[in-house]
Design a protein around this motif. Sequence first.
Motif, PDB file in Angstrom:
ATOM      1  N   VAL A  37     -25.558  14.756 -17.719  1.00 35.76           N
ATOM      2  CA  VAL A  37     -26.960  14.626 -17.324  1.00 35.76           C
ATOM      3  C   VAL A  37     -27.157  13.193 -16.837  1.00 35.76           C
ATOM      4  CG1 VAL A  37     -29.352  14.646 -18.138  1.00 35.76           C
ATOM      5  CG2 VAL A  37     -27.720  16.319 -19.030  1.00 35.76           C
ATOM      6  N   VAL A  38     -27.829  13.040 -15.700  1.00 35.41           N
ATOM      7  CA  VAL A  38     -28.161  11.719 -15.186  1.00 35.41           C
ATOM      8  C   VAL A  38     -29.443  11.290 -15.890  1.00 35.41           C
ATOM      9  CG1 VAL A  38     -28.657  10.333 -13.157  1.00 35.41           C
ATOM     10  CG2 VAL A  38     -27.090  12.268 -12.977  1.00 35.41           C
ATOM     11  N   GLU A  39     -29.293  10.439 -16.887  1.00 35.25           N
ATOM     12  CA  GLU A  39     -30.408  10.040 -17.743  1.00 35.25           C
ATOM     13  C   GLU A  39     -31.260   8.929 -17.125  1.00 35.25           C
ATOM     14  OE1 GLU A  39     -32.396  10.100 -21.657  1.00 35.25           O
ATOM     15  OE2 GLU A  39     -31.301  11.527 -20.442  1.00 35.25           O
ATOM     16  N   ASN A  40     -30.625   7.969 -16.458  1.00 34.02           N
ATOM     17  CA  ASN A  40     -31.334   6.818 -15.891  1.00 34.02           C
ATOM     18  C   ASN A  40     -30.929   6.606 -14.435  1.00 34.02           C
ATOM     19  OD1 ASN A  40     -32.497   6.008 -18.497  1.00 34.02           O
ATOM     20  ND2 ASN A  40     -30.386   5.524 -19.035  1.00 34.02           N
ATOM     21  N   PRO A  41     -31.335   7.478 -13.534  1.00 35.00           N
ATOM     22  CA  PRO A  41     -30.856   7.397 -12.142  1.00 35.00           C
ATOM     23  C   PRO A  41     -31.205   6.083 -11.439  1.00 35.00           C
ATOM     24  CG  PRO A  41     -32.682   8.938 -12.319  1.00 35.00           C
ATOM     25  CD  PRO A  41     -32.292   8.564 -13.716  1.00 35.00           C
ATOM     26  N   ASP A  42     -32.315   5.462 -11.791  1.00 32.49           N
ATOM     27  CA  ASP A  42     -32.710   4.218 -11.135  1.00 32.49           C
ATOM     28  C   ASP A  42     -31.800   3.047 -11.500  1.00 32.49           C
ATOM     29  OD1 ASP A  42     -34.798   5.495  -9.851  1.00 32.49           O
ATOM     30  OD2 ASP A  42     -36.256   4.988 -11.400  1.00 32.49           O
ATOM     31  N   ASP A  43     -31.051   3.179 -12.593  1.00 28.97           N
ATOM     32  CA  ASP A  43     -30.136   2.121 -13.017  1.00 28.97           C
ATOM     33  C   ASP A  43     -28.755   2.237 -12.373  1.00 28.97           C
ATOM     34  OD1 ASP A  43     -32.126   1.129 -14.634  1.00 28.97           O
ATOM     35  OD2 ASP A  43     -31.351   2.056 -16.454  1.00 28.97           O
ATOM     36  N   CYS A  44     -28.485   3.337 -11.693  1.00 28.02           N
ATOM     37  CA  CYS A  44     -27.172   3.591 -11.108  1.00 28.02           C
ATOM     38  C   CYS A  44     -26.867   2.590  -9.988  1.00 28.02           C
ATOM     39  CB  CYS A  44     -27.104   5.012 -10.555  1.00 28.02           C
ATOM     40  SG  CYS A  44     -25.504   5.446  -9.855  1.00 28.02           S
ATOM     41  N   ILE A  45     -25.662   2.003 -10.045  1.00 30.49           N
ATOM     42  CA  ILE A  45     -25.234   1.069  -9.003  1.00 30.49           C
ATOM     43  C   ILE A  45     -24.225   1.725  -8.056  1.00 30.49           C
ATOM     44  CG2 ILE A  45     -25.739  -1.008 -10.340  1.00 30.49           C
ATOM     45  CD1 ILE A  45     -22.721  -1.161 -11.018  1.00 30.49           C
ATOM     46  N   CYS A  46     -24.007   3.008  -8.216  1.00 29.05           N
ATOM     47  CA  CYS A  46     -23.116   3.800  -7.358  1.00 29.05           C
ATOM     48  C   CYS A  46     -21.721   3.189  -7.259  1.00 29.05           C
ATOM     49  CB  CYS A  46     -23.733   3.988  -5.976  1.00 29.05           C
ATOM     50  SG  CYS A  46     -25.277   4.916  -6.012  1.00 29.05           S
ATOM     51  N   CYS A  47     -21.187   2.748  -8.385  1.00 33.17           N
ATOM     52  CA  CYS A  47     -19.864   2.119  -8.414  1.00 33.17           C
ATOM     53  C   CYS A  47     -18.735   3.136  -8.249  1.00 33.17           C
ATOM     54  CB  CYS A  47     -19.684   1.317  -9.692  1.00 33.17           C
ATOM     55  SG  CYS A  47     -19.674   2.309 -11.198  1.00 33.17           S
TER      56      CYS A  47
END
Length: 64
Positions: A37-47
């Motif tokens: 589950v993507v819990e915090n999508p706004d924190d993703c840095i797409c690494c």
Amino acid sequence: MLKGKKLCTEPEWCKGCGYCAEFCPKKVLIIRQEKVVVENPDDCICCGLCEQRCPDYAIWVEEA
């Protein structure tokens, strides 16, 4: 999330191993009811570390 990229998941493919969540440097992912589950999508840095570690190809980063 980085502009121009997005994190995608396919929960039906996920076996709930948790590798993606363990390697996520920003703790964006969690395992809930044996699925990613993507819990915090706004924190993703797409690494892409989650994508590299997923043995089921259930999570990936793509151009938005």
